[in-house]
Design a protein around this motif. Structure first.
Motif, PDB file in Angstrom:
ATOM      1  N   VAL A  37     -35.566 -17.427 -26.073  1.00 53.81           N
ATOM      2  CA  VAL A  37     -36.281 -16.681 -25.040  1.00 53.81           C
ATOM      3  C   VAL A  37     -36.085 -17.270 -23.651  1.00 53.81           C
ATOM      4  CG1 VAL A  37     -38.039 -15.642 -26.461  1.00 53.81           C
ATOM      5  CG2 VAL A  37     -38.340 -17.938 -25.650  1.00 53.81           C
ATOM      6  N   PRO A 108     -39.471  -8.678 -29.361  1.00 55.77           N
ATOM      7  CA  PRO A 108     -38.844  -9.571 -28.376  1.00 55.77           C
ATOM      8  C   PRO A 108     -39.882 -10.293 -27.526  1.00 55.77           C
ATOM      9  CG  PRO A 108     -37.865  -7.393 -28.307  1.00 55.77           C
ATOM     10  CD  PRO A 108     -39.031  -7.301 -29.203  1.00 55.77           C
ATOM     11  N   PHE A 109     -39.434 -11.366 -26.892  1.00 57.33           N
ATOM     12  CA  PHE A 109     -40.238 -12.235 -26.011  1.00 57.33           C
ATOM     13  C   PHE A 109     -41.307 -12.996 -26.779  1.00 57.33           C
ATOM     14  CE2 PHE A 109     -39.007  -8.578 -23.390  1.00 57.33           C
ATOM     15  CZ  PHE A 109     -38.137  -9.228 -22.560  1.00 57.33           C
TER      16      PHE A 109
ATOM     17  N   LYS B 126     -30.016  -6.881 -26.924  1.00 58.15           N
ATOM     18  CA  LYS B 126     -31.419  -7.105 -27.272  1.00 58.15           C
ATOM     19  C   LYS B 126     -31.803  -6.293 -28.507  1.00 58.15           C
ATOM     20  CE  LYS B 126     -34.976  -5.780 -24.693  1.00 58.15           C
ATOM     21  NZ  LYS B 126     -35.888  -5.745 -23.529  1.00 58.15           N
ATOM     22  N   SER B 131     -32.784 -11.252 -29.622  1.00 51.65           N
ATOM     23  CA  SER B 131     -32.905 -12.435 -28.777  1.00 51.65           C
ATOM     24  C   SER B 131     -32.818 -12.021 -27.315  1.00 51.65           C
ATOM     25  CB  SER B 131     -31.785 -13.413 -29.117  1.00 51.65           C
ATOM     26  OG  SER B 131     -31.588 -14.293 -28.059  1.00 51.65           O
ATOM     27  N   THR B 132     -33.695 -12.573 -26.471  1.00 49.25           N
ATOM     28  CA  THR B 132     -33.679 -12.167 -25.076  1.00 49.25           C
ATOM     29  C   THR B 132     -32.751 -13.009 -24.236  1.00 49.25           C
ATOM     30  OG1 THR B 132     -35.616 -13.526 -24.806  1.00 49.25           O
ATOM     31  CG2 THR B 132     -35.964 -11.184 -25.046  1.00 49.25           C
ATOM     32  N   ASN B 133     -32.334 -14.158 -24.731  1.00 48.33           N
ATOM     33  CA  ASN B 133     -31.340 -14.966 -24.033  1.00 48.33           C
ATOM     34  C   ASN B 133     -29.964 -14.559 -24.556  1.00 48.33           C
ATOM     35  OD1 ASN B 133     -29.814 -16.892 -22.854  1.00 48.33           O
ATOM     36  ND2 ASN B 133     -30.951 -18.630 -23.617  1.00 48.33           N
TER      37      ASN B 133
ATOM     38  N   TYR C  56     -33.090 -11.589 -20.386  1.00 44.97           N
ATOM     39  CA  TYR C  56     -33.983 -10.466 -20.128  1.00 44.97           C
ATOM     40  C   TYR C  56     -35.344 -10.970 -19.697  1.00 44.97           C
ATOM     41  CZ  TYR C  56     -30.773  -7.195 -22.227  1.00 44.97           C
ATOM     42  OH  TYR C  56     -29.710  -6.420 -22.484  1.00 44.97           O
ATOM     43  N   SER C  57     -36.007 -10.161 -18.881  1.00 48.52           N
ATOM     44  CA  SER C  57     -37.346 -10.512 -18.421  1.00 48.52           C
ATOM     45  C   SER C  57     -38.342  -9.502 -18.975  1.00 48.52           C
ATOM     46  CB  SER C  57     -37.377 -10.515 -16.893  1.00 48.52           C
ATOM     47  OG  SER C  57     -38.713 -10.519 -16.468  1.00 48.52           O
ATOM     48  N   ALA C  58     -39.570  -9.970 -19.211  1.00 47.68           N
ATOM     49  CA  ALA C  58     -40.563  -9.076 -19.810  1.00 47.68           C
ATOM     50  C   ALA C  58     -41.123  -8.095 -18.797  1.00 47.68           C
ATOM     51  CB  ALA C  58     -41.698  -9.909 -20.412  1.00 47.68           C
ATOM     52  N   GLU C  61     -36.846  -4.924 -15.117  1.00 48.33           N
ATOM     53  CA  GLU C  61     -35.531  -4.619 -15.678  1.00 48.33           C
ATOM     54  C   GLU C  61     -34.464  -5.263 -14.799  1.00 48.33           C
ATOM     55  OE1 GLU C  61     -33.261  -1.497 -18.188  1.00 48.33           O
ATOM     56  OE2 GLU C  61     -35.401  -1.638 -17.923  1.00 48.33           O
TER      57      GLU C  61
END
Lengths: 150, 182, 112
Positions: A37, A108-109, B126, B131-133, C56-58, C61
């Motif tokens: 993350v 996710p996250f 994603k 996975s977000t990375n 990615y960011s929560a 976008e």
């Protein structure tokens, strides 16, 4: 007590080491577990954990670090990391092919998400950390041997 | 973008110092300066994973090199065919440089990569891996065979270092061979 | 274009050090510099104008990310570089122990 103070560096270095070594170890574990993350991952985290042991070894002499992590322990960690990684890869055959992401991906996250990727991070961390610590210990012991001969 | 040029020129100056200085310890420390500058360059170029790894590995590399060079006096020799060797090396460098300038003209311009493969990773990464990375998802999911090969190379390097360092096998050269009787 | 040439100058300095110097530690230094230059070239070729890091960011976008593929290749390459550097240092220390010097012109007796 006094005998322990003879080895390694001076008292100031030892006190600072006692304070910081836990923080370095904790930071390494954080980087490994949050590899999917945030920036980081198994490679960087494994080397940071190794650096905490090397810090201990440089400050207190090699006896203290060996007491925490002996040679058998090191080879155990390295073999376990490699077998764990291969085991995760072979587990993919239950769904179709090598390295298939069989576990559910989750949301996710979150910390527990992304299927096999956190497990792979832990396996890579063990393998890289134990391997590099073994290399460092071998080089330091070689250096001590040559000093004794001269 | 100006900081990038300044850091690169700093790295080149550090490399020249590391190559030309006569004291070995100073040379190793100059290499450490080059590596830490490289870590900041990675951070400016938006690669935080690589920057963390480079920073940590650089520190460990510096410790190993200092252990190797400490307390050893090292004479600096310039004997041999000095003029001839320098001439051959510089001719090789100039030819290499001209070929490289010709090749760099065909590359895409700096700041506009092709990204033909990476478009798939960025659009579907994603959803496919969770996975977000994206760097981690490329390492451990899309291209996990690379990581497997890397683990094999690391294992081979550890075995090679332990084989070079060990001393036990040499003492038994003069001992009679016990198994030859049977 | 100019920034590619700067990284190439770093590569050429490393090659010059490997070819021209006679001390084993200097040769190891040259190999390390060459490796840095190659890693730098990979990351430079991945950069995008006004790009963001590939995470990615929560909340928001993120539109234009840089290329994540060369980052992954370089990440494995750095760790392998550390292991090979340690291997070279181990060989150099063995040579010093046997011959008493780091100068490659004085290491003649390769038979041992």
């Amino acid at each position: 007590m006094s005998k322990e103070h003879d080895k390694g560096m001076s008292l100031i270095v030892k006190t600072i080491t006692r304070l910081t070594v836990g923080l370095i170890l904790l930071y390494g574990i954080y980087i490994v577990l949050h590899g999917h993350v945030s920036p980081g991952g198994g490679f960087a985290g494994g080397v940071i954990i190794t650096l905490s042991f090397i810090h201990l070894m440089l400050a207190f002499g090699k006896g203290v670090a060996f007491k925490r992590m002996s040679k058998n322990m090191m080879s155990l960690f390295e073999s376990f990391g490699a077998l764990f990684f291969l085991g995760i890869a072979v587990l993919g055959f239950s769904g179709g092919y090598f390295f298939l992401n069989v576990i559910s991906k989750g949301e996710p996250f979150r910390l527990f998400s992304a299927g096999i990727i956190p497990l792979c991070n832990i396996a890579i961390c063990m393998k890289v950390g134990a391997g590099i610590f073994a290399i460092f210990v071998a080089l330091v012991l070689l250096d001590l041997d040559t000093d004794k001969k001269e | 973008m100006m900081g990038l040029y300044i850091l690169l020129i700093f790295m080149i100056v550090g490399a020249i110092i590391a190559i030309e200085v006569k004291d070995m310890l100073s040379s190793v420390i100059a290499v450490g300066a080059v590596g830490l500058g490289l870590s900041i360059v990675f951070l400016i170029l938006k690669a935080p994973d690589v920057a963390i790894t480079q920073l940590v590995v650089e520190i460990l590399c510096l410790i190993i090199l200092i252990r190797a060079t400490l307390r050893k006096d090292l004479p600096f020799s310039t004997t041999g065919r000095w003029v001839f060797n320098t001439f051959i090396t510089s001719v090789f460098m100039i030819v290499f440089f001209l070929v490289a300038v010709k090749c760099f003209k065909d590359l895409p311009e700096f700041g506009f990569p092709l990204m033909r493969v990476a478009r798939t990773y960025i659009e579907h990464g994603k959803a496919l891996t969770g996975s977000t990375n994206l760097v981690t998802s490329v390492i451990l999911d899309f291209r996990a065979y690379d990581t497997l090969g890397e683990a094999t190379i690391l294992f081979t390097a550890v075995i090679a270092v332990l084989t070079i360092v060990r001393k036990i096998g040499r003492k038994k050269v003069d001992m009679p061979d016990e198994e030859s009787d049977e | 274009m100019i920034i590619y040439l700067l990284s190439f100058i770093l590569f050429c300095l490393g090659i010059y050090c490997i070819l021209r110097k006679r001390n084993i530690i200097k040769i190891i230094v040259g190999i390390i510099i060459t490796e840095y230059a190659v890693n730098l070239f990979f990351i430079l070729s991945a950069y995008r104008i006004e790009g963001r890091a590939p995470i990615y960011s929560a909340e928001a976008e993120i539109l234009n990310m840089v290329d994540p593929l060369p980052h992954a290749l370089v990440l494995t390459s750095i760790v392998i570089g550390l292991a090979t550097t340690a291997l070279l240092v181990a060989i150099a220390m063995r040579i010093y122990e046997k011959y008493g010097t780091f100068d490659i012109t004085q290491i003649r007796e390769l038979k041992g």
